[in-house]
Design a protein around this motif. Structure first.
Motif, PDB file in Angstrom:
ATOM      1  N   VAL A 147      59.987  50.450  56.593  1.00 55.47           N
ATOM      2  CA  VAL A 147      59.879  49.389  57.587  1.00 55.47           C
ATOM      3  C   VAL A 147      58.533  49.487  58.301  1.00 55.47           C
ATOM      4  O   VAL A 147      58.143  50.550  58.768  1.00 55.47           O
ATOM      5  CB  VAL A 147      61.040  49.469  58.595  1.00 55.47           C
ATOM      6  CG1 VAL A 147      60.803  48.520  59.761  1.00 55.47           C
ATOM      7  CG2 VAL A 147      62.354  49.147  57.906  1.00 55.47           C
ATOM      8  N   GLY A 148      57.811  48.373  58.368  1.00 59.43           N
ATOM      9  CA  GLY A 148      56.502  48.331  59.012  1.00 59.43           C
ATOM     10  C   GLY A 148      55.358  48.579  58.055  1.00 59.43           C
ATOM     11  O   GLY A 148      54.210  48.261  58.361  1.00 59.43           O
ATOM     12  N   ASN A 149      55.630  49.131  56.869  1.00 59.05           N
ATOM     13  CA  ASN A 149      54.599  49.364  55.860  1.00 59.05           C
ATOM     14  C   ASN A 149      54.572  48.160  54.921  1.00 59.05           C
ATOM     15  O   ASN A 149      55.187  48.154  53.867  1.00 59.05           O
ATOM     16  CB  ASN A 149      54.898  50.655  55.082  1.00 59.05           C
ATOM     17  CG  ASN A 149      53.844  50.949  54.027  1.00 59.05           C
ATOM     18  OD1 ASN A 149      52.700  50.511  54.148  1.00 59.05           O
ATOM     19  ND2 ASN A 149      54.227  51.672  52.995  1.00 59.05           N
ATOM     20  N   VAL A 150      53.857  47.118  55.344  1.00 62.34           N
ATOM     21  CA  VAL A 150      53.891  45.836  54.635  1.00 62.34           C
ATOM     22  C   VAL A 150      52.505  45.484  54.120  1.00 62.34           C
ATOM     23  O   VAL A 150      51.502  45.643  54.820  1.00 62.34           O
ATOM     24  CB  VAL A 150      54.402  44.703  55.553  1.00 62.34           C
ATOM     25  CG1 VAL A 150      54.378  43.367  54.833  1.00 62.34           C
ATOM     26  CG2 VAL A 150      55.800  45.023  56.046  1.00 62.34           C
ATOM     27  N   CYS A 151      52.462  45.024  52.877  1.00 63.72           N
ATOM     28  CA  CYS A 151      51.212  44.552  52.278  1.00 63.72           C
ATOM     29  C   CYS A 151      51.342  43.050  52.015  1.00 63.72           C
ATOM     30  O   CYS A 151      52.339  42.601  51.450  1.00 63.72           O
ATOM     31  CB  CYS A 151      50.919  45.294  50.982  1.00 63.72           C
ATOM     32  SG  CYS A 151      49.350  44.807  50.202  1.00 63.72           S
TER      33      CYS A 151
ATOM     34  N   ALA B 161      49.208  48.363  44.220  1.00 63.11           N
ATOM     35  CA  ALA B 161      48.092  48.949  43.475  1.00 63.11           C
ATOM     36  C   ALA B 161      47.417  47.880  42.628  1.00 63.11           C
ATOM     37  O   ALA B 161      48.033  46.877  42.259  1.00 63.11           O
ATOM     38  CB  ALA B 161      48.594  50.089  42.580  1.00 63.11           C
ATOM     39  N   VAL B 162      46.162  48.106  42.335  1.00 63.64           N
ATOM     40  CA  VAL B 162      45.449  47.215  41.420  1.00 63.64           C
ATOM     41  C   VAL B 162      46.172  47.229  40.075  1.00 63.64           C
ATOM     42  O   VAL B 162      46.496  48.291  39.540  1.00 63.64           O
ATOM     43  CB  VAL B 162      43.984  47.668  41.255  1.00 63.64           C
ATOM     44  CG1 VAL B 162      43.303  46.872  40.147  1.00 63.64           C
ATOM     45  CG2 VAL B 162      43.225  47.528  42.563  1.00 63.64           C
ATOM     46  N   GLY B 163      46.453  46.063  39.550  1.00 66.85           N
ATOM     47  CA  GLY B 163      47.200  45.948  38.303  1.00 66.85           C
ATOM     48  C   GLY B 163      48.628  45.489  38.502  1.00 66.85           C
ATOM     49  O   GLY B 163      49.278  45.051  37.541  1.00 66.85           O
TER      50      GLY B 163
ATOM     51  N   VAL C  24      43.835  42.444  41.986  1.00 65.40           N
ATOM     52  CA  VAL C  24      42.525  42.908  41.522  1.00 65.40           C
ATOM     53  C   VAL C  24      41.768  43.685  42.590  1.00 65.40           C
ATOM     54  O   VAL C  24      40.789  44.375  42.283  1.00 65.40           O
ATOM     55  CB  VAL C  24      41.654  41.716  41.052  1.00 65.40           C
ATOM     56  CG1 VAL C  24      42.265  41.063  39.824  1.00 65.40           C
ATOM     57  CG2 VAL C  24      41.478  40.685  42.174  1.00 65.40           C
ATOM     58  N   ARG C  25      42.203  43.573  43.840  1.00 65.96           N
ATOM     59  CA  ARG C  25      41.469  44.240  44.908  1.00 65.96           C
ATOM     60  C   ARG C  25      42.408  44.474  46.089  1.00 65.96           C
ATOM     61  O   ARG C  25      43.269  43.643  46.386  1.00 65.96           O
ATOM     62  CB  ARG C  25      40.285  43.382  45.353  1.00 65.96           C
ATOM     63  CG  ARG C  25      39.344  44.052  46.351  1.00 65.96           C
ATOM     64  CD  ARG C  25      38.096  43.228  46.593  1.00 65.96           C
ATOM     65  NE  ARG C  25      38.364  41.895  47.149  1.00 65.96           N
ATOM     66  CZ  ARG C  25      38.335  40.767  46.468  1.00 65.96           C
ATOM     67  NH1 ARG C  25      38.062  40.803  45.155  1.00 65.96           N
ATOM     68  NH2 ARG C  25      38.568  39.607  47.045  1.00 65.96           N
ATOM     69  N   ILE C  26      42.230  45.602  46.768  1.00 69.78           N
ATOM     70  CA  ILE C  26      43.047  45.932  47.931  1.00 69.78           C
ATOM     71  C   ILE C  26      42.139  46.389  49.062  1.00 69.78           C
ATOM     72  O   ILE C  26      41.241  47.224  48.849  1.00 69.78           O
ATOM     73  CB  ILE C  26      44.072  47.043  47.606  1.00 69.78           C
ATOM     74  CG1 ILE C  26      45.014  46.593  46.490  1.00 69.78           C
ATOM     75  CG2 ILE C  26      44.884  47.409  48.847  1.00 69.78           C
ATOM     76  CD1 ILE C  26      45.923  47.680  45.985  1.00 69.78           C
ATOM     77  N   GLN C  27      42.365  45.841  50.241  1.00 73.55           N
ATOM     78  CA  GLN C  27      41.615  46.252  51.414  1.00 73.55           C
ATOM     79  C   GLN C  27      42.593  46.393  52.572  1.00 73.55           C
ATOM     80  O   GLN C  27      43.131  45.406  53.082  1.00 73.55           O
ATOM     81  CB  GLN C  27      40.534  45.233  51.762  1.00 73.55           C
ATOM     82  CG  GLN C  27      39.633  45.672  52.911  1.00 73.55           C
ATOM     83  CD  GLN C  27      38.465  44.720  53.114  1.00 73.55           C
ATOM     84  OE1 GLN C  27      38.369  43.688  52.459  1.00 73.55           O
ATOM     85  NE2 GLN C  27      37.559  45.084  54.014  1.00 73.55           N
ATOM     86  N   GLY C  28      42.871  47.615  52.949  1.00 71.40           N
ATOM     87  CA  GLY C  28      43.838  47.864  54.006  1.00 71.40           C
ATOM     88  C   GLY C  28      45.225  47.419  53.590  1.00 71.40           C
ATOM     89  O   GLY C  28      45.737  47.844  52.546  1.00 71.40           O
ATOM     90  N   ASN C  29      45.832  46.564  54.391  1.00 76.68           N
ATOM     91  CA  ASN C  29      47.175  46.059  54.094  1.00 76.68           C
ATOM     92  C   ASN C  29      47.155  44.674  53.456  1.00 76.68           C
ATOM     93  O   ASN C  29      48.161  43.958  53.472  1.00 76.68           O
ATOM     94  CB  ASN C  29      48.013  46.010  55.378  1.00 76.68           C
ATOM     95  CG  ASN C  29      48.330  47.401  55.894  1.00 76.68           C
ATOM     96  OD1 ASN C  29      48.523  48.333  55.114  1.00 76.68           O
ATOM     97  ND2 ASN C  29      48.360  47.562  57.212  1.00 76.68           N
TER      98      ASN C  29
END
Length: 426
Positions: free
Chosen positions: A50-54, A72-74, A88-93
């Motif tokens: 809970v609270g760990n949201v992307c 994750a990428v992919g 293809v890309r992740i920045q923070g959440n």
């Protein structure tokens, strides 16, 4: 036996033993998750925190999905409409996903199931059970249960009971294992694997691991479907398992048919980095029934609507509609991914054996010479009539040092000396 020949035999022996052991392990129902190279680098499958949201957005900044898990990428998303995205890309959440195109399988299934009439008569065609369990047995629904987590007896059990009862009312046998797997940590899937393996002993036709999501917005899953307010479901497929393609195909069929009957009860399919014990069989799925801010009753009504699609997609009940694609459980249907793991196992074992032989020989040319010489000497009798064989070390030594008086053969003695010299050089 010389040192060179001994090393060759040891190398080939290890190669054959390795293949036998690994193939046997691959075919068995192991209590340990399937191995993959990515497993050394991926993070643990500690999802639904809970609270760990992307938030996943497309290339134009539009929100595609929200998930309470590590992204994750992919990772990939398949929407109910058939749109296919890949992260293809992740920045923070925040994750950025590229639109790959409309998924041909989903479009075909959506078209077919939209024209399929629901069978009126529910004839039982298969008696194999559906296995159901909960990896995160603490997961609960705040508005109803008072907390997002109740160790060992979360509200998710009531959701599971609703799914079980709806399936049974549809003529489906169910094995429901209520073993708790607390705490909600990185090792929960390892503990729940033992439960999944126990369920496998009854030869299930499918395995469902039932969860709820941890997205704080209750409206994200809430919909009005089939004259009632429900929480939608998400289907999750693990990317790090050899049955991933079969699991994904099953998820696509289930989402397509469920949404044709109760649109849109399945929100999307999410392929995540992990295996989620789905390597055990091609019809294993993780179901997220709403989120912790939905009421438990919303989640129960949602999984009940999802359950209506399970018997038809699995080919458990009802007459087989004309033109319907074979269920993934049909033994004559393809199960993509099943041979992929075996191929990797054999390839890795061959690579290891080749490396052992190359190191022991000292050079590639000498390794090829040794291997060819070994098979030429040792296995000729299996493929051709017996013929005169080159003398081995003992024979060569006898021919060189203890010739029979009066019966010397200069050519044979010379050949024996040459062969002995080659063996000694090796």
């Amino acid at each position: 036996m010389t040192g060179a020949k001994s090393r060759i035999i040891w190398g080939i022996g290890l190669l054959l033993v390795g293949i036998s052991l690994l193939v046997g392990l691959s075919a068995s129902r192991l209590t340990q998750p399937v191995w993959s190279l990515a497993s050394f680098f991926k993070e643990a499958e500690n999802d639904h925190r809970v609270g760990n949201v992307c938030t996943v957005k497309d290339e134009h900044g539009r929100v595609i999905s929200q998930v309470s898990r590590r992204v994750a990428v992919g990772d990939e998303i398949f929407t109910a409409e058939g749109r296919h995205y890949r992260v293809v890309r992740i920045q923070g959440n925040t994750a950025c996903a590229r639109f790959i195109g409309m998924d041909k399988d989903l479009l075909a299934y959506n078209e077919f199931y939209s024209r399929l009439e629901v069978p009126v008569v529910q004839m039982v065609r298969n008696t194999r059970p559906v296995g159901i369990y909960h990896t995160h047995s603490d997961e609960s629904y705040v508005p109803t249960d008072g907390s997002e987590s109740i160790p060992f007896k979360g509200g998710i059990y009531q959701v599971g009971e609703t799914l079980v009862n709806r399936l049974k009312n549809g003529g489906v046998r169910v094995d429901y294992d209520k073993t708790p797997h607390d705490p909600h940590d990185d090792n929960a899937y390892y503990r729940s694997r033992r439960t999944a393996v126990r369920l496998m002993q009854n030869n299930p036709i499918a395995l469902f691991d039932v969860h709820r999501d941890g997205v704080p917005d209750s409206t994200y899953y809430r919909r009005y479907i089939s004259d009632q307010q429900v929480a939608q479901a998400r289907l999750v497929v693990g990317r790090e398992n050899p049955r991933m393609q079969a699991n994904l195909d099953f998820a696509k069929r289930l989402m397509s048919y469920a949404n044709s009957v109760h649109k849109p009860i399945v929100k999307e399919i999410f392929t995540a980095q992990g295996d989620y014990n789905q390597d055990l069989m091609p019809t294993a799925l993780l179901i997220e029934a709403g989120t912790h801010t939905n009421t438990r009753e919303e989640a129960e009504r949602g999984v009940a609507l999802l359950a209506d699609a399970v018997p038809v997609v699995l080919g458990l009940t009802g007459p087989a509609p004309e033109g319907m694609p074979k269920p993934i459980t049909d033994r004559t249907a393809g199960t993509p991914g099943s041979w992929k793991a075996l191929g990797w196992i054999i390839a890795l074992t061959l690579l290891g054996g080749s490396a052992f032989l190359l190191i022991s020989a000292g050079s590639w040319e000498r390794a090829k010479s040794r291997l060819g010489d070994f098979f030429g000497r040792e296995f000729t009798s299996f493929f051709a009539p017996r013929r005169a064989r080159k003398p081995d070390l003992d024979t060569a030594e006898k021919a060189t040092h203890i010739p029979a008086p009066g019966h010397e053969d200069p050519d044979a003695s010379e050949a024996a000396r040459d062969h002995l010299e080659r063996i000694r050089q090796d």
